[in-house]
Every structure is written in C-alpha cells, then in structure tokens.
Write an enzyme that holds these catalytic residues in place. Sequence first.
Site, PDB file in Angstrom:
ATOM      1  CB  SER A   1       0.219  11.153 -25.041  1.00  0.00           C
ATOM      2  OG  SER A   1       1.198  11.462 -24.083  1.00  0.00           O
TER       3      SER A   1
ATOM      4  CG  ASP B   1      -2.858  12.306 -17.722  1.00  0.00           C
ATOM      5  OD1 ASP B   1      -1.661  12.546 -17.466  1.00  0.00           O
ATOM      6  OD2 ASP B   1      -3.296  12.260 -18.885  1.00  0.00           O
TER       7      ASP B   1
ATOM      8  CG  HIS C   1      -0.960   9.796 -19.930  1.00  0.00           C
ATOM      9  ND1 HIS C   1      -1.311  11.053 -20.362  1.00  0.00           N
ATOM     10  CD2 HIS C   1      -0.089   9.308 -20.853  1.00  0.00           C
ATOM     11  CE1 HIS C   1      -0.684  11.313 -21.485  1.00  0.00           C
ATOM     12  NE2 HIS C   1       0.060  10.269 -21.817  1.00  0.00           N
TER      13      HIS C   1
END
Length: 316
Positions: free
Chosen positions: A161, A256, A286
């Site tokens: 991320s 996601d 996610h």
Amino acid sequence: MPLDPKAQGLLDMVYRVGAPRFHDLNEDQARRSFEKLAFALRPDAPAVASVTDVPVPRADGSVLMARLYRPLRAASADILPLLVYCHGGGWCIGDIESYDVFCRQLANGAGVAVLSVDYRLAPEHPFPAGFLDADLAVDWAIEHADLLGIDPARVAMGGDSAGGNLSLAVAIARRERHASPPLRQLALIYPCTQIESDRPGRATYGDGYFLDRESLRWFFSRYLPAGTASDWRASPMCAESLADLPPMVMVTAECDPLTDDCKAFAARVRAEGGAVVEREFAGMVHGFAILGGYFPQANQAVDVIGAALAEGLGVR
C-alpha cells in the site's frame, strides 16, 4: 468474482458491530485500531535467526529507526541479500511492531535479510518526509552493508500500500540520480501508484470493501499538502518515464479500489520495457496480506513474494 467468503465474513462482522472507519477517527485512534486488527489476525510469529533494532542517523541529528531480521536458516557469518521494507497504512498509521510477524515471514520465505523501516508518519510529518526516510534507509543500508552483514549488490525494496508507493518513488529517484549499485528488485503489495485516479475500481470498490473512498481521502489529505498529488514522489504513475526500473513482483487484491491503478502502472512499465510479474488474489480486499492468521491467501502471498525475491536476488 464476488468477495471471498472469509473476506465477506470479516466485513460483515466489522460493519455489523458498527466499528468506526478510519475517516471517523483521529490519528491516534486510527493507529490503535489498525494495530489491534493486525495483532488479532496475524499468524503466530515464526522464529528467525536474529532480530536487531537499527538506528539510522538523519542529517539533522535525529534518528530513523529500523529493524533487521535475518532468516532462520542463515548462519551469523553469512552475507545475505537484503529487502528494505516499508509498511503500509496510508502514510499515517502502521509501524514496525504491527509488521513484525510479516517481516519475519518474508525473511524466512525469501531467505534474505529484511530491514523494516519506521518512517515518519503524517500528519505530524507530511510528504515528503516518508519518502525521504525510505530513500535514506536504502542509501544507509548499502553504505553500511558490512555492519548489517548484507551484500550491497543484492538489495531489493518492497512494501504494501503506502509502503509500495514509497518503494516505487525511491526506485524512480535512484534511477534519476544514477545511484549505484542499483536496486535488484521491487516487491510490491497493492501499492498506491496514483493519488488522484478516476479508474473504475475506485468507484466499484469504494464503499463496503474495507478501504473506502472516505478513508482514502482521510489518508491523502493528511499526507499531502495542497497541490502535490501529481508529484511523482507521491504518485509514481505521474513520472515522465517508468523505464529502467528494477524488475517487479506485484501482488494485488481483486476487490480493492487501488487494483485498477496497480494494473495500469504495471502495463505502463511493460510498455516502457520493464518487467512485472503480477499475481491477483481473487475475492480479497486491500490489507489482506498481513492477516495470515485469518486469510490463508495472505500466507500464499508471502510465498509468491518470497519465491520472486529468492530468484531475483540469487538465493541458493
């Protein structure tokens, strides 16, 4: 494909009990909430050969803390490849402790040393503080390879991320200044490649899939001062060129809001002559990769990253 049943079960539980979302919390509350989730759903901590806290001095006299993991099968005298790892959390939450088990898994899975970086967090330290810390960590590790017991010619960088975002930005920065030795590989888990995006996934998975659009805005607004979203250090997709970057392995989650951006980034890297190996995990959301105590797919993702790193860094 619909959500994986375990992902659906987790989301049903979260929304049923009315757990506040990140955008409903202040920074301290969000950090505690993330830590509780990570600790509750991570797997048991695997043994490694050693764990050492490493202070990295900044030019202003302050210290960037990092943690070095050596894999279980490594002897103390072995000179190992290194993965410099930046945790996720929207540049605002997450820390070394939350990622302790995950970094142990990566070290053992790839057979490499892992340096986990406790970069400065926003909003106390907005962009580009996190980027500068990640860049410093790589430079310092290569310069002090003897101290760390690592091979400076076999260094990779990775993150999930926000950490994947920092890894891409550092790779571009090192290319721009012709840094030597070059990074050998990038290991990316659903990286944020572009702050402002209108790709379909942002709407399709923007509500009810854990990382919702309001939480994205919460993170972005704290990390970025006005007018910096198009800076390639914040949005690597905005770089003039994505050529001549290290080979990449990229893990994504189907459900996601960032996945379409990841795919577009990978496609552009290939179009400009680069190498990307992608693995999308169907039905996942996610953040799943660090929750290996709940999602079996998380441990599969570690295997994918570990195998790619072992091959790319020449682990025998």
